[in-house]
Design an enzyme around this catalytic site. Structure first.
Site, PDB file in Angstrom:
ATOM      1  N   CYS A  28       0.830  -1.213   0.000  1.00  0.00           N
ATOM      2  CA  CYS A  28       0.000   0.000   0.000  1.00  0.00           C
ATOM      3  C   CYS A  28       0.863   1.262   0.000  1.00  0.00           C
ATOM      4  CB  CYS A  28      -0.914  -0.029   1.222  1.00  0.00           C
ATOM      5  SG  CYS A  28      -1.776   1.497   1.573  1.00  0.00           S
ATOM      6  N   CYS A  31       0.038   3.701   2.749  1.00  0.00           N
ATOM      7  CA  CYS A  31       0.547   3.208   4.032  1.00  0.00           C
ATOM      8  C   CYS A  31       2.030   3.545   4.176  1.00  0.00           C
ATOM      9  CB  CYS A  31       0.339   1.703   4.150  1.00  0.00           C
ATOM     10  SG  CYS A  31      -1.384   1.182   4.050  1.00  0.00           S
TER      11      CYS A  31
END
Length: 104
Positions: A28, A31
């Site tokens: 991600c 993230c």
């Protein structure tokens, strides 16, 4: 920051302390964007235990909790949900700190 190892551990954290779960995944990009400043966020809120949850390892848990996008945050104290910051949008340090500040 702790790294969640089991669903049993999730239940223990959830029911015994003020905790903020950070739902994330290695792949991600959003993230990875928050990774550099998360230690500073953790340091600013010592009253919380922070636990990182790998979405891919705990997919069923994420489905049960309604975690649709990552990174997302879910806060509990003594088994009671205090709040959630759940979306698929990129989050800034200021947004995360504001979410935590407004929990109580």
């Amino acid at each position: 920051m702790h790294i969640l190892q089991s669903t049993e551990e999730f239940e223990q954290f959830k029911s015994s302390t003020a905790v903020i779960f950070e739902f994330t995944a290695d792949w991600c990009g959003d993230c990875r964007f928050i990774d550099p400043f998360m230690p500073e966020v953790v340091e600013k809120f010592p009253e919380y235990t922070f636990v990182k949850v790998d979405r891919d390892k705990f997919l069923d848990l994420c489905i049960d909790l309604g975690i649709i996008g990552i990174p997302s945050f879910l806060a509990y104290e003594n088994g009671i949900e205090l709040g959630r910051f759940v979306s698929k949008d990129r989050k800034t340090q200021q947004e995360i700190e504001s979410f935590i500040s407004n929990l109580k």
